[in-house]
Design a protein around this motif. Structure first.
Motif, PDB file in Angstrom:
ATOM      1  N   LYS A   2       0.872  -1.177   0.000  1.00 24.42           N
ATOM      2  CA  LYS A   2       0.000   0.000   0.000  1.00 24.42           C
ATOM      3  C   LYS A   2       0.914   1.233   0.000  1.00 24.42           C
ATOM      4  CE  LYS A   2      -3.767   0.458   2.767  1.00 24.42           C
ATOM      5  NZ  LYS A   2      -4.514   0.820   4.001  1.00 24.42           N
ATOM      6  N   ILE A   3       0.808   2.052  -1.072  1.00 21.27           N
ATOM      7  CA  ILE A   3       1.764   3.149  -1.256  1.00 21.27           C
ATOM      8  C   ILE A   3       1.015   4.464  -1.503  1.00 21.27           C
ATOM      9  CG2 ILE A   3       3.762   3.963  -2.581  1.00 21.27           C
ATOM     10  CD1 ILE A   3       4.171   1.033  -3.507  1.00 21.27           C
ATOM     11  N   LEU A   4       1.427   5.502  -0.789  1.00 23.76           N
ATOM     12  CA  LEU A   4       0.898   6.850  -1.024  1.00 23.76           C
ATOM     13  C   LEU A   4       1.965   7.671  -1.739  1.00 23.76           C
ATOM     14  CD1 LEU A   4      -1.265   9.132  -0.452  1.00 23.76           C
ATOM     15  CD2 LEU A   4       0.128   9.696   1.555  1.00 23.76           C
ATOM     16  N   ILE A   5       1.593   8.284  -2.867  1.00 24.65           N
ATOM     17  CA  ILE A   5       2.498   9.179  -3.598  1.00 24.65           C
ATOM     18  C   ILE A   5       2.023  10.605  -3.338  1.00 24.65           C
ATOM     19  CG2 ILE A   5       3.352   9.866  -5.887  1.00 24.65           C
ATOM     20  CD1 ILE A   5       1.968   6.408  -5.483  1.00 24.65           C
ATOM     21  N   VAL A   6       2.923  11.462  -2.864  1.00 23.25           N
ATOM     22  CA  VAL A   6       2.555  12.838  -2.521  1.00 23.25           C
ATOM     23  C   VAL A   6       2.966  13.772  -3.649  1.00 23.25           C
ATOM     24  CG1 VAL A   6       2.954  14.733  -0.892  1.00 23.25           C
ATOM     25  CG2 VAL A   6       2.777  12.376  -0.057  1.00 23.25           C
ATOM     26  N   GLY A   7       1.994  14.536  -4.178  1.00 20.64           N
ATOM     27  CA  GLY A   7       2.273  15.498  -5.243  1.00 20.64           C
ATOM     28  C   GLY A   7       1.194  15.451  -6.310  1.00 20.64           C
ATOM     29  N   SER A   8       1.275  16.354  -7.285  1.00 21.40           N
ATOM     30  CA  SER A   8       0.186  16.458  -8.256  1.00 21.40           C
ATOM     31  C   SER A   8       0.658  16.733  -9.675  1.00 21.40           C
ATOM     32  CB  SER A   8      -0.771  17.574  -7.838  1.00 21.40           C
ATOM     33  OG  SER A   8      -0.068  18.808  -7.870  1.00 21.40           O
ATOM     34  N   GLY A   9       1.944  16.468  -9.961  1.00 17.81           N
ATOM     35  CA  GLY A   9       2.458  16.819 -11.280  1.00 17.81           C
ATOM     36  C   GLY A   9       2.772  15.617 -12.159  1.00 17.81           C
ATOM     37  N   GLY A  10       3.456  15.900 -13.277  1.00 18.67           N
ATOM     38  CA  GLY A  10       3.850  14.855 -14.205  1.00 18.67           C
ATOM     39  C   GLY A  10       4.799  13.852 -13.560  1.00 18.67           C
ATOM     40  N   ARG A  11       5.669  14.360 -12.714  1.00 16.14           N
ATOM     41  CA  ARG A  11       6.592  13.485 -11.988  1.00 16.14           C
ATOM     42  C   ARG A  11       5.823  12.467 -11.155  1.00 16.14           C
ATOM     43  NH1 ARG A  11       9.899  17.169  -8.543  1.00 16.14           N
ATOM     44  NH2 ARG A  11       7.816  17.799  -7.932  1.00 16.14           N
ATOM     45  N   GLU A  12       4.838  12.937 -10.422  1.00 16.46           N
ATOM     46  CA  GLU A  12       4.076  12.033  -9.545  1.00 16.46           C
ATOM     47  C   GLU A  12       3.224  11.062 -10.367  1.00 16.46           C
ATOM     48  OE1 GLU A  12       4.323  15.340  -8.996  1.00 16.46           O
ATOM     49  OE2 GLU A  12       5.716  15.175  -7.309  1.00 16.46           O
ATOM     50  N   LEU A 370       3.035   7.698 -24.093  1.00 17.37           N
ATOM     51  CA  LEU A 370       2.755   7.690 -22.643  1.00 17.37           C
ATOM     52  C   LEU A 370       2.433   9.120 -22.261  1.00 17.37           C
ATOM     53  CD1 LEU A 370       5.791   5.625 -21.296  1.00 17.37           C
ATOM     54  CD2 LEU A 370       3.381   5.001 -21.114  1.00 17.37           C
ATOM     55  N   VAL A 371       1.204   9.374 -21.863  1.00 17.38           N
ATOM     56  CA  VAL A 371       0.817  10.750 -21.542  1.00 17.38           C
ATOM     57  C   VAL A 371       0.689  10.881 -20.022  1.00 17.38           C
ATOM     58  CG1 VAL A 371      -0.859  12.594 -21.901  1.00 17.38           C
ATOM     59  CG2 VAL A 371      -0.411  10.931 -23.735  1.00 17.38           C
ATOM     60  N   PHE A 372       1.587  11.668 -19.441  1.00 21.68           N
ATOM     61  CA  PHE A 372       1.523  11.941 -18.002  1.00 21.68           C
ATOM     62  C   PHE A 372       0.926  13.333 -17.801  1.00 21.68           C
ATOM     63  CE2 PHE A 372       5.340   9.135 -18.458  1.00 21.68           C
ATOM     64  CZ  PHE A 372       4.777   8.016 -17.872  1.00 21.68           C
ATOM     65  N   HIS A 373       0.023  13.435 -16.848  1.00 15.92           N
ATOM     66  CA  HIS A 373      -0.627  14.720 -16.595  1.00 15.92           C
ATOM     67  C   HIS A 373       0.203  15.552 -15.618  1.00 15.92           C
ATOM     68  CE1 HIS A 373      -4.924  13.524 -17.952  1.00 15.92           C
ATOM     69  NE2 HIS A 373      -4.067  12.648 -18.441  1.00 15.92           N
ATOM     70  N   CYS A 374       0.397  16.829 -15.950  1.00 16.74           N
ATOM     71  CA  CYS A 374       1.155  17.725 -15.068  1.00 16.74           C
ATOM     72  C   CYS A 374       0.195  18.667 -14.348  1.00 16.74           C
ATOM     73  CB  CYS A 374       2.148  18.555 -15.873  1.00 16.74           C
ATOM     74  SG  CYS A 374       3.228  17.579 -16.928  1.00 16.74           S
TER      75      CYS A 374
END
Ligand code: AMP
Ligand code: GLY
Length: 433
Positions: A2-12, A370-374
């Motif tokens: 169970k993993i939480l990723i913190v952030g809201s950009g393309g990197r995350e 591969l489309v990552f949302h920023c």
């Protein structure tokens, strides 16, 4: 896991997507995430900088790992706060994140560790700072000590511009506390690249090299941005350089921090200037005498480098992150696929200046890249609209860099929204070689 990723950009989004590709199935959560992460994870409405909110969520949900994307929560001590409640996190403690949060501190560590970097002096007094300019020659670099949202570095071609930058920071208080100390720094000639080192505080593994494109316009013209594209590997980093970068730059920093009681875990991102016969045939050499010098350190994955680097990693990504977070990272935890990757950022027209939000985006569904949302938002009617300066990060993979770049631009060509903007020359330095 169970993993939480913190952030809201393309990197995350890229981190979350890569975790979703592991052979083991994970339960993934993003705080706060975006319209892209919700396809591979559950978004939770907690801001990335809301340390108390993330800690409260972690206390209730007891994740196996929290992966912190951006620098601000690292500098604010999110990893320290999670450790206090027994939750493991990928990212340095606040004392380690000062490698990014204070340029003066980073220089102090580099000097103590003998790491090659531009010569610099720190000032709190504008008159003294200006008086030091002639020692450095022109161009000269003026830097705010603290975090200034990527705007705290001025490369000054003239003494007047340098003096105005010093006045803005020390007299005009332009960056507040972040600019209360100013570095006057030697300008480094050459070609930049990014090396992301994953470390558990003892061992470090270098991820594949990459190169960012910081300026807004083709040909590296116009103002600096958060990054308009990236590709990996970066041929400016030759294979023989990698062991030297590890031995002379990454490990000495980790060791020096440890000597000071700071166990640095997570990503140590080295922004490097390569100055050799190929990258800078006639240019002056750095005062350090080294052909590779550190421009800056960051305490996290780079953005957009991550969107080009992570799709190239094989193996089990969650295991590598967990091993780094718990002090048992092994070289075998990172394997690299033979494909190359190229990433093109689509931004809102006007960025990095003012821009409009809320434009409906089309061409996302069925896009072969591969489309990552920023910076995106899911609207009530189900459509996706723009919500930031950098909007999307489009990555193509290929056997050759040309193929990767063509696939990225094919993906970009299928996407549209009003006033969308992108660079047409991503990876140009590699092709010019
Ligand atoms: P930073 O925020 O430290 O990454 O600086 C932003 C950008 O300014 C870097 O990516 C470089 O392009 C440029 N820069 C910073 N420091 C130097 C330097 N000492 N010499 C040349 N360029 C620099
Ligand atoms: N791409 C530059 C950074 O992440 O700081």
């Amino acid at each position: 896991m169970k993993i939480l990723i913190v952030g809201s950009g393309g990197r995350e989004h890229a981190i979350t997507w890569r975790l979703s590709r592991d052979a083991a199935r994970h339960q993934l959560f993003c705080a706060p995430g975006n319209a892209g992460t919700e396809a591979v994870a559950t978004n939770v409405a907690i801001g990335a900088e809301d340390v108390e909110g993330v800690v409260a969520w972690a206390r209730e949900n007891n994740p196996d790992l929290v992966v912190v994307g951006p620098e601000a929560p690292l500098v604010k001590g999110l990893v320290d706060a999670l450790a206090q409640i027994g939750v493991r996190a990928f990212g340095p403690v606040a004392a380690g994140a000062r490698m990014e949060g204070s340029k003066r501190f980073a220089k102090e560590i580099m000097d103590a560790a003998g790491v090659p970097t531009g010569l610099a002096k720190t000032f709190t007094d504008a008159v003294a700072a200006k008086a030091a300019i002639p020692e450095f020659g022109l161009p000269v670099v003026i830097k705010a000590d603290g975090l200034a949202a990527g705007k705290g570095v001025i490369v000054a071609e003239t003494r007047e511009v340098a003096e105005a930058a010093i006045d803005d920071m020390l007299v005009g208080n332009k960056f507040g506390a972040a600019g209360a100390e100013v570095l006057v720094e030697e300008f480094l000639h050459g070609e930049e690249c990014s090396i992301l080192a994953m470390t558990d505080g003892n061992n470090a593994v270098l991820l594949p090299s990459s190169q960012d494109h910081k300026r807004i316009f083709d040909g590296d013209k116009g103002p600096n941005t958060g990054g308009m594209g990236a590709y990996s590997p970066a041929p400016v980093v030759t294979d023989d350089m990698l062991p030297l970068i590890k031995e002379k730059i990454i490990m000495p920093v980790i060791e020096e921090l440890k000597r000071r009681g700071i166990v640095y875990r997570g990503i140590l991102y080295a922004g490097l200037m390569v100055n050799n016969a190929k990258s800078n045939p006639s240019g002056p050499v750095a005062k350090s005498g080294s052909p590779v010098n550190v421009v800056e350190f960051n305490a996290r994955f780079g953005d957009p480098e991550t969107e080009a680097v992570l799709p190239r990693l094989g193996g089990d990504f969650a295991t590598a992150l967990l091993h780094a977070a718990t002090g048992c990272l092994k070289d075998e935890d990172i394997t690299v696929l033979p494909e190359t990757a190229a990433t093109v950022i689509i931004s809102s027209g006007g960025y990095p200046g003012s821009y409009e939000k809320g434009k409906t985006i089309s061409g996302l569904d069925g896009n072969p890249a591969l489309v990552f949302h920023c910076g995106t938002r899911r609207e009530a009617d189900g459509s996706v609209s723009t919500a930031g300066g950098r909007v999307l990060s489009v990555t193509g993979m290929g056997k050759t860099l040309r193929e990767a770049v063509d696939r990225a631009y094919d993906g970009v060509g299928r996407i549209s929204f009003e006033k969308a903007f992108y660079r047409h020359d991503i990876a140009h330095r590699a092709f010019e070689r």
